[in-house]
Motif scaffolding. Sequence first.
Motif, PDB file in Angstrom:
ATOM      1  N   GLU A  17      47.856  43.340  42.232  1.00 20.31           N
ATOM      2  CA  GLU A  17      46.909  43.776  43.499  1.00 20.31           C
ATOM      3  C   GLU A  17      45.479  44.244  42.767  1.00 20.31           C
ATOM      4  N   ASN A  18      45.558  45.019  41.735  1.00 18.54           N
ATOM      5  CA  ASN A  18      44.226  45.274  41.056  1.00 18.54           C
ATOM      6  C   ASN A  18      43.780  44.337  40.555  1.00 18.54           C
ATOM      7  N   HIS A  83      31.997  42.282  27.067  1.00 19.64           N
ATOM      8  CA  HIS A  83      31.443  41.062  26.746  1.00 19.64           C
ATOM      9  C   HIS A  83      32.025  39.915  27.044  1.00 19.64           C
ATOM     10  N   GLU A  84      33.302  39.696  27.636  1.00 23.57           N
ATOM     11  CA  GLU A  84      33.959  38.452  28.027  1.00 23.57           C
ATOM     12  C   GLU A  84      33.506  38.376  29.316  1.00 23.57           C
ATOM     13  N   GLY A  85      32.529  39.018  29.997  1.00 23.53           N
ATOM     14  CA  GLY A  85      32.405  38.570  31.306  1.00 23.53           C
ATOM     15  C   GLY A  85      33.275  39.017  32.414  1.00 23.53           C
ATOM     16  N   VAL A  86      33.837  40.225  32.350  1.00 22.81           N
ATOM     17  CA  VAL A  86      34.664  40.891  33.288  1.00 22.81           C
ATOM     18  C   VAL A  86      33.844  41.452  34.591  1.00 22.81           C
ATOM     19  N   THR A  87      34.473  41.635  35.448  1.00 26.65           N
ATOM     20  CA  THR A  87      34.137  42.308  36.764  1.00 26.65           C
ATOM     21  C   THR A  87      34.003  43.716  36.839  1.00 26.65           C
ATOM     22  N   LEU A  88      33.294  44.396  37.559  1.00 23.14           N
ATOM     23  CA  LEU A  88      33.512  45.821  37.536  1.00 23.14           C
ATOM     24  C   LEU A  88      34.918  46.089  38.439  1.00 23.14           C
ATOM     25  N   ASN A 111      42.561  57.138  42.396  1.00 23.52           N
ATOM     26  CA  ASN A 111      41.334  56.771  43.260  1.00 23.52           C
ATOM     27  C   ASN A 111      40.079  57.126  42.239  1.00 23.52           C
ATOM     28  N   VAL A 112      39.477  56.042  42.306  1.00 22.59           N
ATOM     29  CA  VAL A 112      38.206  56.114  41.640  1.00 22.59           C
ATOM     30  C   VAL A 112      36.898  55.927  42.287  1.00 22.59           C
TER      31      VAL A 112
END
Length: 116
Positions: A17-18, A83-88, A111-112
């Motif tokens: 899910e994350n 640097h590998e193009g991950v999303t927030l 929770n963030v």
Amino acid sequence: MQANAFSFASRLRTLRENRRLSKTALAKQVGVSTTCVWNWEEGNTEPRSENLAALGKVLNAPVSYLQNGSEWDGASSKAMRPHEGVTLAEVIADAKIRIALLAGISPEKVNVSLEY
């Protein structure tokens, strides 16, 4: 069978899910049926070793964490290398897992929030 907060089933569901993967999407990437993933997440069955390795790869998590919840700081995770193009969303998901591990709680309870 109901999974507790620290079971294999719960860890698998939380990681999936994350990473915003459906059961079907995860099943396709691992090479199993959606029913297999459903059974794993319900705690009815656990994957064979080759499927466990594939799950670890797809979810960017150590097999030892999936299997028994062993300590994992997330440092090897894809989201820790921006640097590998991950999303927030991926970075936040990994941060939730790391915080939960340090606090000794389930990642679902973390929770963030961000302030720009």
